[in-house]
Motif scaffolding. Structure first.
Motif, PDB file in Angstrom:
ATOM      1  N   PHE A  77       6.892  22.950   0.283  1.00 59.48           N
ATOM      2  CA  PHE A  77       7.548  21.740   0.770  1.00 59.48           C
ATOM      3  C   PHE A  77       9.033  22.037   0.930  1.00 59.48           C
ATOM      4  O   PHE A  77       9.619  22.773   0.139  1.00 59.48           O
ATOM      5  CB  PHE A  77       7.338  20.615  -0.248  1.00 59.48           C
ATOM      6  N   GLU A 130      12.070   6.610  -1.319  1.00 59.80           N
ATOM      7  CA  GLU A 130      11.257   7.813  -1.182  1.00 59.80           C
ATOM      8  C   GLU A 130      11.974   8.927  -0.407  1.00 59.80           C
ATOM      9  O   GLU A 130      11.525  10.074  -0.409  1.00 59.80           O
ATOM     10  CB  GLU A 130       9.932   7.495  -0.492  1.00 59.80           C
ATOM     11  N   TYR A 131      13.082   8.581   0.283  1.00 61.14           N
ATOM     12  CA  TYR A 131      13.799   9.594   1.054  1.00 61.14           C
ATOM     13  C   TYR A 131      14.860  10.318   0.241  1.00 61.14           C
ATOM     14  O   TYR A 131      15.440  11.281   0.721  1.00 61.14           O
ATOM     15  CB  TYR A 131      14.418   8.972   2.301  1.00 61.14           C
ATOM     16  N   ASN A 147       6.526   0.963  -0.575  1.00 62.80           N
ATOM     17  CA  ASN A 147       7.890   0.733  -0.100  1.00 62.80           C
ATOM     18  C   ASN A 147       8.239  -0.748  -0.022  1.00 62.80           C
ATOM     19  O   ASN A 147       9.399  -1.122   0.033  1.00 62.80           O
ATOM     20  CB  ASN A 147       8.104   1.386   1.265  1.00 62.80           C
ATOM     21  N   PRO A 199      -0.949   6.613   2.510  1.00 62.38           N
ATOM     22  CA  PRO A 199       0.444   6.175   2.394  1.00 62.38           C
ATOM     23  C   PRO A 199       1.381   7.248   1.849  1.00 62.38           C
ATOM     24  O   PRO A 199       2.565   7.229   2.116  1.00 62.38           O
ATOM     25  CB  PRO A 199       0.371   4.992   1.416  1.00 62.38           C
ATOM     26  N   ASN A 200       0.843   8.190   1.092  1.00 64.15           N
ATOM     27  CA  ASN A 200       1.687   9.228   0.505  1.00 64.15           C
ATOM     28  C   ASN A 200       1.881  10.362   1.510  1.00 64.15           C
ATOM     29  O   ASN A 200       0.918  10.918   2.047  1.00 64.15           O
ATOM     30  CB  ASN A 200       1.030   9.754  -0.777  1.00 64.15           C
ATOM     31  N   GLN A 241      11.958  11.801   9.798  1.00 65.27           N
ATOM     32  CA  GLN A 241      12.259  10.592   9.018  1.00 65.27           C
ATOM     33  C   GLN A 241      13.512   9.886   9.517  1.00 65.27           C
ATOM     34  O   GLN A 241      14.203   9.205   8.765  1.00 65.27           O
ATOM     35  CB  GLN A 241      12.415  10.992   7.535  1.00 65.27           C
ATOM     36  N   PRO A 293      16.738  15.110  -0.990  1.00 60.69           N
ATOM     37  CA  PRO A 293      15.477  14.383  -0.813  1.00 60.69           C
ATOM     38  C   PRO A 293      14.933  13.972  -2.182  1.00 60.69           C
ATOM     39  O   PRO A 293      15.351  14.517  -3.200  1.00 60.69           O
ATOM     40  CB  PRO A 293      14.567  15.428  -0.166  1.00 60.69           C
ATOM     41  N   PRO A 352       9.220  15.765  -4.185  1.00 58.89           N
ATOM     42  CA  PRO A 352       7.946  15.385  -3.549  1.00 58.89           C
ATOM     43  C   PRO A 352       6.812  15.238  -4.569  1.00 58.89           C
ATOM     44  O   PRO A 352       6.585  16.141  -5.375  1.00 58.89           O
ATOM     45  CB  PRO A 352       7.679  16.541  -2.588  1.00 58.89           C
ATOM     46  N   LEU A 353       6.133  14.125  -4.521  1.00 54.72           N
ATOM     47  CA  LEU A 353       5.021  13.843  -5.430  1.00 54.72           C
ATOM     48  C   LEU A 353       3.805  13.426  -4.617  1.00 54.72           C
ATOM     49  O   LEU A 353       3.914  12.620  -3.702  1.00 54.72           O
ATOM     50  CB  LEU A 353       5.387  12.697  -6.367  1.00 54.72           C
ATOM     51  N   GLU A 354       2.672  13.972  -4.978  1.00 51.04           N
ATOM     52  CA  GLU A 354       1.445  13.604  -4.282  1.00 51.04           C
ATOM     53  C   GLU A 354       0.925  12.264  -4.796  1.00 51.04           C
ATOM     54  O   GLU A 354       0.216  11.553  -4.106  1.00 51.04           O
ATOM     55  CB  GLU A 354       0.385  14.699  -4.455  1.00 51.04           C
ATOM     56  N   THR A 355       1.292  11.937  -6.033  1.00 55.36           N
ATOM     57  CA  THR A 355       0.837  10.683  -6.612  1.00 55.36           C
ATOM     58  C   THR A 355       2.015   9.908  -7.170  1.00 55.36           C
ATOM     59  O   THR A 355       2.686  10.375  -8.087  1.00 55.36           O
ATOM     60  CB  THR A 355      -0.173  10.945  -7.749  1.00 55.36           C
ATOM     61  N   VAL A 356       2.272   8.770  -6.581  1.00 50.69           N
ATOM     62  CA  VAL A 356       3.276   7.852  -7.108  1.00 50.69           C
ATOM     63  C   VAL A 356       2.521   6.604  -7.556  1.00 50.69           C
ATOM     64  O   VAL A 356       1.759   6.024  -6.787  1.00 50.69           O
ATOM     65  CB  VAL A 356       4.326   7.495  -6.045  1.00 50.69           C
ATOM     66  N   GLN A 415      17.981   5.893  -1.525  1.00 47.63           N
ATOM     67  CA  GLN A 415      17.183   5.754  -0.296  1.00 47.63           C
ATOM     68  C   GLN A 415      15.691   5.786  -0.586  1.00 47.63           C
ATOM     69  O   GLN A 415      14.893   6.154   0.279  1.00 47.63           O
ATOM     70  CB  GLN A 415      17.584   6.869   0.685  1.00 47.63           C
ATOM     71  N   ALA A 448      12.742  19.879   2.493  1.00 44.73           N
ATOM     72  CA  ALA A 448      13.278  18.670   3.113  1.00 44.73           C
ATOM     73  C   ALA A 448      14.762  18.826   3.368  1.00 44.73           C
ATOM     74  O   ALA A 448      15.477  19.469   2.597  1.00 44.73           O
ATOM     75  CB  ALA A 448      13.026  17.457   2.222  1.00 44.73           C
ATOM     76  N   LEU A 467       2.885  13.533   1.286  1.00 38.41           N
ATOM     77  CA  LEU A 467       2.281  14.828   0.951  1.00 38.41           C
ATOM     78  C   LEU A 467       0.777  14.811   1.169  1.00 38.41           C
ATOM     79  O   LEU A 467       0.202  15.748   1.723  1.00 38.41           O
ATOM     80  CB  LEU A 467       2.561  15.181  -0.512  1.00 38.41           C
ATOM     81  N   ALA A 468       0.145  13.731   0.733  1.00 39.02           N
ATOM     82  CA  ALA A 468      -1.304  13.624   0.890  1.00 39.02           C
ATOM     83  C   ALA A 468      -1.670  13.552   2.374  1.00 39.02           C
ATOM     84  O   ALA A 468      -2.653  14.169   2.815  1.00 39.02           O
ATOM     85  CB  ALA A 468      -1.825  12.395   0.141  1.00 39.02           C
ATOM     86  N   TRP A 481       0.811  -1.224   0.000  1.00 40.58           N
ATOM     87  CA  TRP A 481       0.000   0.000   0.000  1.00 40.58           C
ATOM     88  C   TRP A 481       0.842   1.271   0.000  1.00 40.58           C
ATOM     89  O   TRP A 481       0.455   2.272  -0.571  1.00 40.58           O
ATOM     90  CB  TRP A 481      -0.997   0.003   1.177  1.00 40.58           C
ATOM     91  N   ASP A 482       2.014   1.243   0.651  1.00 41.05           N
ATOM     92  CA  ASP A 482       2.816   2.463   0.686  1.00 41.05           C
ATOM     93  C   ASP A 482       3.935   2.431  -0.359  1.00 41.05           C
ATOM     94  O   ASP A 482       4.793   3.302  -0.373  1.00 41.05           O
ATOM     95  CB  ASP A 482       3.372   2.722   2.087  1.00 41.05           C
ATOM     96  N   TYR A 493      17.044   9.608   7.834  1.00 38.04           N
ATOM     97  CA  TYR A 493      16.925  10.240   6.524  1.00 38.04           C
ATOM     98  C   TYR A 493      16.669  11.737   6.610  1.00 38.04           C
ATOM     99  O   TYR A 493      16.661  12.417   5.593  1.00 38.04           O
ATOM    100  CB  TYR A 493      15.824   9.567   5.713  1.00 38.04           C
TER     101      TYR A 493
END
Lengths: 323, 323
Positions: B228, A217-218, A90, B182-183, B215, A232, A235-239, A215, B230, B185-186, A87-88, B218
C-alpha cells in the motif's frame, strides 16, 4: 512534563455496521488521555454523574492517568451520547445527547492540573475553554479542538479561544466553515493570522502557530508558517468504530509534543507528532470505544510508525522527461 | 515506448467560483495525452466533429502527440460537456452532455496505434474499451478508467474489461460502488482478485495487479499484492478548475511507467509514477482546462516532485514511550 485535558467523560451507545455497544466508556477527554498517556502523565478535568463507575476510572488509572480532578456530581448523570454510523463509516447520525452533569459545568482545576505545561482543550463550549486557558497562563503548549455546533452558535467566543492557543486541531470541513474559505491552505492561513488582543490574560500578540486539519479516513494535514505536511491514515482492512478517533489523534499529537519539552516546536517535531497521532488513531478505530487502546503497547506503536513511514515514501530517482 | 489512448476529445463549457470558459478544449484523451507527452509519444484515438478546430489539434501536436488517429466525422459534432462546480470545488453538476460523434463510435486503430506497448482506456463504454484492448493483445501495460454511469448500466462488461487490464484507476467512491465494499483496502483486494476467463483473447489467468484510488483533493492511494502507498495532493492555495485532473493524473502515472520499459512493474516504480501523476494533476487544476499544462515545462515538474517529497517525509527518530 505533564498534560492537563479538559473535556467530556461520557457513556456512549454506538451502532456501526459491525456491531453495537451500550453505555461504553467514552468522551473526548477519555480518548485523549488514554492516547497521550503513552507519552506523559495526563490530568483529566471534567464532571461525571453518580452513575459513573469505578471500573471506568480504573481504565484511566491503569494507564497512569491522574483522575483526581474528575468531579463526581451528587445526583447528576454522566454525559451520554448515542449514535449510529452509515455503511462506509463516514457518515454518522447523533440519535441522542444528554448533557447531564455537563449542564452548568464550571471547570475547577487543582493546583496540580494548573501546573501542567501542556494543555488540551477538548471540544466543549468555547467560553469554558477560555476559562480553563486563563488558569494556565504559562503553559508551554496549548491545543484546542471544537466542532460545528460552536462555529454555528458561539463563533466569536471560539475565535477568541483560538487566538489564545498555540495549536488548533479541527476537521477540514470545520476549518472551512470557521473561516468561510473553501481552500484548506487559505483557511489555515486565516487561522494562523488570528492574534490575541491586548486585553487577553494570556499575552497580546500571541496566536496559533500550528493548524492541524483532520481528514478522517484520508489522514491529516499540518499547516504552519513554515510549511505544509500531510499524512494518509494508516490503511486498515477492518475499521469497527471511529468514535473517539479524533481525540485519540489529538492525544498522540499533544502527548508526543509534551514528551519533548526541550525541543523547539519545529516542523520536524510536529511531523513526528503527526505520525504518532495517526498511528494512535488507527488503533482506536480497530475496536469499539477504548477497547483496543486499553491493551495497546508501546512496541505496537513503534512497529506501526515504521510501517507508516514505509507507505508514504517514494524515491527521488531522477526522471527522464521528453520536453 | 509509445502510448495509445482511446477516449473522449471534447469541448467543455465550465463554470467554477473563479470564472468560466466556453467551449474550451477538453476530454479525457486530451488531458491524458498532454500529461503523458512529458514522458513518451502518445497516440490519440477518438472521434471529433466538423466543428473541431485545427488550433485544438495543434495544442496536442505542439506536445509531440500523434493525432493521426483522431477521426473527423463528416457532418458530426464534437462531444460536448457543460458543468458547474460548487464553492469548494468538490461537488460538480453536469448541466449538459451531447455525445455527438461519440454516439455510434467504433474505434479504428491504425497499425501504429496498435503497435504501442502501453495502452490507456479512458472512461468510455466498457464494450468499446474491450474492443480496443483486444486490438493490442501484446501490450506490456494496460490501464483503465471508468465512471459511476458504467457501474450502474454496464457493470458486467466493465468487470470483464477490468479483468483484462493490468491497472485500474478509479475514484475511491467508484471503487466502493463497483465492489460493494465500503473499505478501500477490501474493495481494492476484490478487484485484484478478478482474472480474465479462459475465453479471453488476451490470455486467461491474467488480471489487474495494480489498483489506484483517486481521492480528489486528498490525493491518491496505490494498492498492489505487494503493498500500500498513499500520497496527499500537492497543496495549492488557488485551485481554479478541477476538470481533467483525473485524466491528467492518469497521464502522469501511465506516462511514467511507459518511460521505464526496462524496469519491472515494482511498487518502487509505481510509487514514483504516483508522485509524477500527483504533480501533473496539481498543475492541471491551477488554470482552466488545458491552459496550464500547455505551457508546463519539465523543469517545473522536477521542482514540484522535490517539493512533494519534502511535504510527505518525517524522520524516524526513536520515541520515548512511558509504557
Amino acid at each position: 512534563m505533564s498534560i492537563t485535558v479538559v473535556g467530556s467523560i461520557a457513556y456512549d451507545t454506538v451502532k456501526t455496521p459491525f456491531g453495537a455497544r451500550e453505555r461504553m466508556l467514552g468522551g473526548a477527554a477519555v480518548h485523549f488521555a488514554l492516547a497521550a498517556s503513552f507519552f506523559e502523565e495526563v490530568r483529566v478535568v471534567g464532571p461525571v454523574g453518580e452513575d459513573f463507575g469505578e471500573a471506568e476510572l480504573d481504565v484511566m488509572r491503569r494507564r497512569g492517568v491522574d483522575v483526581s480532578d474528575v468531579e463526581r456530581v451528587d445526583g447528576g448523570r454522566t454525559f451520554f451520547w448515542r449514535g449510529e454510523y452509515g455503511w462506509d463509516l463516514n457518515s454518522r447520525e447523533t440519535l441522542d445527547t444528554q448533557l447531564g452533569v455537563f449542564e452548568g459545568f464550571q471547570p475547577k482545576l487543582s493546583q496540580l492540573s494548573r501546573s501542567s505545561d501542556v494543555l488540551f482543550l477538548a471540544n466543549i463550549q468555547p467560553d469554558l475553554q477560555r476559562e480553563v486557558r486563563a488558569q494556565l497562563p504559562h503553559a508551554r503548549f496549548v491545543a484546542l479542538d471544537s466542532m460545528n455546533l460552536w462555529i454555528d452558535t458561539a463563533r466569536d467566543s471560539l475565535v477568541s479561544a483560538i487566538a489564545d492557543v498555540d495549536c488548533v486541531i479541527l476537521n477540514d470541513a470545520e476549518l472551512r466553515q470557521l473561516t468561510g474559505r473553501p481552500n484548506l491552505l487559505a483557511a489555515a492561513r486565516d487561522v494562523l493570522s488570528w492574534v490575541a488582543p491586548a486585553s487577553s490574560p494570556n499575552g497580546a500578540g500571541r496566536g496559533p502557530s500550528v493548524v492541524v486539519a483532520k481528514q478522517g479516513e484520508y489522514g491529516a494535514a499540518l499547516i504552519t508558517e513554515e510549511g505544509f505536511f500531510a499524512l494518509p491514515a494508516y490503511p486498515l482492512e477492518t475499521v469497527i468504530d471511529p468514535t473517539g478517533a479524533g481525540d485519540t489523534f489529538a492525544g498522540g499529537l499533544v502527548g508526543y509534543i509534551a514528551a519533548h519539552p526541550r525541543e523547539e516546536l519545529s516542523d520536524e517535531l510536529l511531523r513526528r507528532a503527526m505520525a504518532h497521532a495517526t498511528v494512535l488513531a488507527s488503533f482506536n478505530v480497530e475496536e469499539f470505544g477504548t477497547e483496543r487502546v486499553e491493551r495497546l503497547t508501546g512496541a505496537e506503536i513503534v512497529t506501526r510508525i515504521g510501517e507508516l513511514r514505509s507507505i508514504t515514501q517514494f524515491s527521488g530517482t531522477p526522471v527522464r522527461l521528453r520536453h
